[in-house]
Design an enzyme around this catalytic site. Structure first.
Site, PDB file in Angstrom:
ATOM      1  CE  LYS A  53     -17.302  -6.059   2.991  1.00 57.93           C
ATOM      2  NZ  LYS A  53     -16.699  -7.367   3.264  1.00 57.93           N
TER       3      LYS A  53
ATOM      4  CG  PHE B 179     -10.162  -9.184  11.145  1.00 59.42           C
ATOM      5  CD1 PHE B 179      -8.922  -9.613  11.614  1.00 59.42           C
ATOM      6  CD2 PHE B 179     -10.413  -9.223   9.785  1.00 59.42           C
ATOM      7  CE1 PHE B 179      -7.952 -10.071  10.734  1.00 59.42           C
ATOM      8  CE2 PHE B 179      -9.446  -9.684   8.897  1.00 59.42           C
ATOM      9  CZ  PHE B 179      -8.213 -10.105   9.376  1.00 59.42           C
ATOM     10  CD  GLN B 180      -7.656  -6.884   7.471  1.00 55.03           C
ATOM     11  OE1 GLN B 180      -8.527  -6.620   6.663  1.00 55.03           O
ATOM     12  NE2 GLN B 180      -6.481  -7.406   7.124  1.00 55.03           N
TER      13      GLN B 180
ATOM     14  CG  MET C 153      22.835  11.828   4.106  1.00 60.20           C
ATOM     15  SD  MET C 153      24.084  12.867   3.317  1.00 60.20           S
ATOM     16  CE  MET C 153      23.126  13.568   1.971  1.00 60.20           C
TER      17      MET C 153
ATOM     18  CD  GLU D 298      -1.773  -2.325   1.673  1.00 62.73           C
ATOM     19  OE1 GLU D 298      -0.571  -2.580   1.981  1.00 62.73           O
ATOM     20  OE2 GLU D 298      -2.692  -3.157   1.829  1.00 62.73           O
TER      21      GLU D 298
END
Lengths: 564, 155
Positions: free
Chosen positions: A163, A113-114, A475, A51
């Site tokens: 959802k 969940f999630q 760096m 993602e």
């Protein structure tokens, strides 16, 4: 008007907004939306492999095209993975809309969940965000999201959609025009202030244009070029403004700040007037604030009032869209400013340039990273978009690549996000398919999103990755060399994958090069093949980025060379 | 120089708007001394009154950053204003309630409830006077003191 589900609305809204590509990754909470994507072909969906990469790709697309980038992710981990992308875009003011799925309304707050408090997490790293409570309000919210993302000081907007909302039915009336009572960015600059600024320019002896990223966002590089060309006032560019002036513009002193040129930093230090067009006075530019541009009055044009006077006192603040302000300011300057006035000042700066030009010691034994970048520039200037990751390679690119135009250089400035370059370069390639998309990366950065080789191969986004491989987190190693007595704590990356075989395993082409000839051959080959490529360039392990202003130091105290 | 400021913020009534405001203060390390919120009657807006303190530059940034938030309609930086704060306290019934009542009256207040073992008193006055009131109350051994935070209106 027939009723639509929330999911249909999301897809229809993309069509209304003219979105041509969405980068994303499906999951449980956003499946209804993906089901609609499956049914319609309004836009292309590019499935990334992470993602974070989806959001960076949307970001790269936005930076290259100036359009709003779009990414879809699911709830919970899908969203948290996207946060780095949002923060990156936020720091650099990139227009973007990120849509995330959320658990159903009835389950919000139950640690489902999630589930994660996505709007809570994105609040500090977005321009605005929304939690959608019903399908009815969805069309308006989506229209507002795009409007907010692209107007005023651009920025990422996050829309979190539960959802069950994506399954709800409601009327779809997409607003043709968005009007928000509480949000009205100032476009026109104050006429009196502009007049005063022009007078200040006309009366200055040692003025300098301090060019910032706002020029790119407001598409005002042409006006800036006109202004610089006419007034013959020397100019410095921030990292985000690279490409505003052509690399060979005689007025361009180069990049300013921590790794700026001697002439650019001295110009800032000795100027009596800074004409700041769309920069935000980042600490990587100003160095020690009390010593920054001590002798200068400051004109600052910015669309964001909170940017003005945040760090330094500004004598001539002008709030407005840079393009609108310049449209007023340029003709006035033409009437008032006499370029011959600054001749002596230009001579001083020319001498600084001759005294300490941007340079490095080339070698025939080992490839120098600066040479590699110059070489890419010789072959491709004006024909390619150059993305970078973050680190030494980024600074060398900013210093040595001959930029010819805005939006040619795509880099994560404010947040300094390693792993940005490659997915962003994919977005760039999708946005400007006719141009070559090059990602210059380091051996540290490239591993942070290397899985996107799969996406690039699958979607035929032939990005050429050039890895300046010094087996170090370069760096950080450089700072350890200068400031930590060479205690190279956890920066040695000698343990490495076989990048060539890694690229090949994803279906791309890999090259490992150690000499100038090999590099030329590899680059030519990658360009002519037009495939996803990875050129692993073995460079000098101990090369440092110079000049360097130590963090918190004053701009006029630069380390110009380092001898071991 | 650190200055105390009272700022009113008119915001759209939508969920999360208070978090946006307080989050802005928290994320930038600005100080909130008190904060009161209530809907503005007959509108879709709410009014927040924030008492804060900081240097002039910090105050300027606070105002600009507040303006930047999308649901913020208006930010009023009060210069000439009437400020009031309310306080309620629980005083044990054993204390001399006549004296308590006299004290309350001096600060625009009175006894509002008497229960089985304590009296509840209130006062509404300027914040600095409320501070005096609270310290004067101490000798009546208050069991609980609740302050409301400041509300303000331009003169």
């Amino acid at each position: 008007m027939a009723k639509m589900t929330g999911a249909q609305m999301v897809v229809e809204a993309m069509r209304e907004e003219g979105v041509e590509v969405v980068f994303g990754y499906p999951g449980g909470a956003i499946m209804n939306v993906y089901d609609e994507i499956y049914k319609h072909k309004y836009f292309q969906h590019i499935l990334t492999r992470h993602e974070q990469a989806a959001v960076h790709a949307a970001d790269g697309y936005a930076r290259a095209t100036g359009k709003v980038g779009v990414a879809f992710v699911t709830s919970g981990p899908g969203f948290t993975n996207a946060v780095t992308g949002l923060a990156t875009a936020y720091m650099d003011s990139i227009p973007m809309v990120v849509i995330s799925g959320q658990v159903p309304l009835s389950m919000i707050g139950t640690d489902a969940f999630q589930e994660i408090d996505a709007v809570g997490i994105s609040r500090p790293c977005t321009k605005h965000n929304f939690l959608v409570k019903s399908a009815e309000e969805l069309p308006e919210i989506l229209a507002e999201a795009f409007y907010i993302a692209r107007s005023g000081r651009p920025g990422p907007v996050h829309v979190d959609i539960p959802k069950d909302v994506t399954a709800q039915l409601a009327d779809f009336n997409y607003p043709k025009e968005v009007k928000l009572e509480t949000y009205k960015p100032t476009i026109k600059g104050n006429a009196r202030q502009i007049k005063k600024a022009v007078e200040a320019i006309a009366n200055a002896k040692k003025p300098v244009f301090y060019l910032g990223g706002g020029i790119i966002h407001s598409n005002s590089a042409e006006l800036v070029r006109e202004l610089v060309d006419f007034t013959q006032i020397p100019a410095v560019e921030t990292l985000m403004a690279r490409g505003t002036l052509r690399y060979d513009d005689p007025m361009l002193l180069g990049m300013v700040g921590m790794h700026g040129t001697y002439a650019a930093n001295m110009a800032m230090s000795e100027a009596d007037l800074l004409i700041a067009l769309g920069p935000r006075f980042d600490d990587r530019v100003t160095g020690k604030l009390s010593e920054f541009a001590k002798y200068a009055k400051i004109i600052h044009v910015d669309i964001d009032p909170s940017s003005i006077g945040k760090l330094v006192h500004v004598d001539y603040p002008i709030v407005g869209d840079l393009k609108a302000v310049l449209e007023e300011l340029v003709p006035q300057a033409k009437a008032k400013v006499d370029p011959s006035r600054y001749e002596a000042w230009r001579e001083i700066l020319n001498r600084y340039n001759e005294l300490h030009p941007l340079t490095y010691e080339d070698s025939d034994e080992v490839l120098k990273p600066e040479w590699v970048i110059q070489r890419v520039g010789e072959k491709l200037k004006g024909k390619a978009r150059i993305s970078t990751d973050v680190g030494q390679h980024q600074m060398w690119t900013a210093q040595y690549y001959p930029f010819t135009r805005p939006r040619e250089f795509i880099t994560s400035g404010g947040l300094g996000t390693m792993g940005f370059g490659f997915p962003a370069a994919m977005g760039v390639k999708r946005g400007v398919p006719d141009e070559i998309s090059i990602n210059i990366s380091g051996d540290g950065s490239i591993l942070m999103n290397i899985q996107e080789l799969m996406t690039a191969v699958e979607h035929r986004l032939p990005v050429i990755n050039i890895i300046l491989n010094n087996n170090y987190l370069g760096m950080v190693r450089q700072w350890q060399t200068f400031f930590y007595d060479k205690r190279y704590a956890e920066t040695d990356l000698s343990m490495q994958p076989d990048f060539v075989r890694l690229a090949e395993s994803f279906g791309g082409v890999g090259y490992r090069v150690k000499t100038k000839e090999e590099f030329d051959k590899a680059l030519d080959d990658a360009i002519s093949k037009g495939v996803v490529a990875l050129i692993d360039v073995v460079v000098d392990r101990y090369e440092n980025v110079l000049p360097m202003v130590p963090a918190g130091g004053s701009l006029y105290n630069m380390l110009l060379e380092y001898k071991d | 120089m650190i200055e105390r400021r009272v700022i009113s913020v008119i915001v759209l009534n939508e969920h999360g708007v208070l978090t946006r405001i307080t989050g802005l203060f928290a994320a930038r390390g600005y100080n909130i001394e008190s904060l009161t919120v209530a809907p503005i009657p007959g509108s879709k807006y709410s009014r927040l009154t924030i008492v804060t303190s900081g240097s002039l530059r910090v105050i300027e940034q606070i105002i600009k950053q507040l303006h930047k938030l999308i649901p913020v309609y208006k930010v009023i930086e009060h210069t000439d204003l009437i400020e009031k704060e309310m306080v309620m306290a629980k005083i044990p019934l054993e204390e001399r309630l006549a004296d308590v009542e006299a004290l309350c009256r001096a600060y625009n207040g009175n006894i509002v409830n008497i229960g089985q073992d304590s009296a509840i008193i209130m006062a509404a006055d300027e914040p600095s006077r409320i501070a005096n009131f609270v310290s004067a109350l101490k000798r009546f051994n208050p069991k609980e003191i609740v302050r409301s935070g400041v509300v303000a209106i331009e003169r």
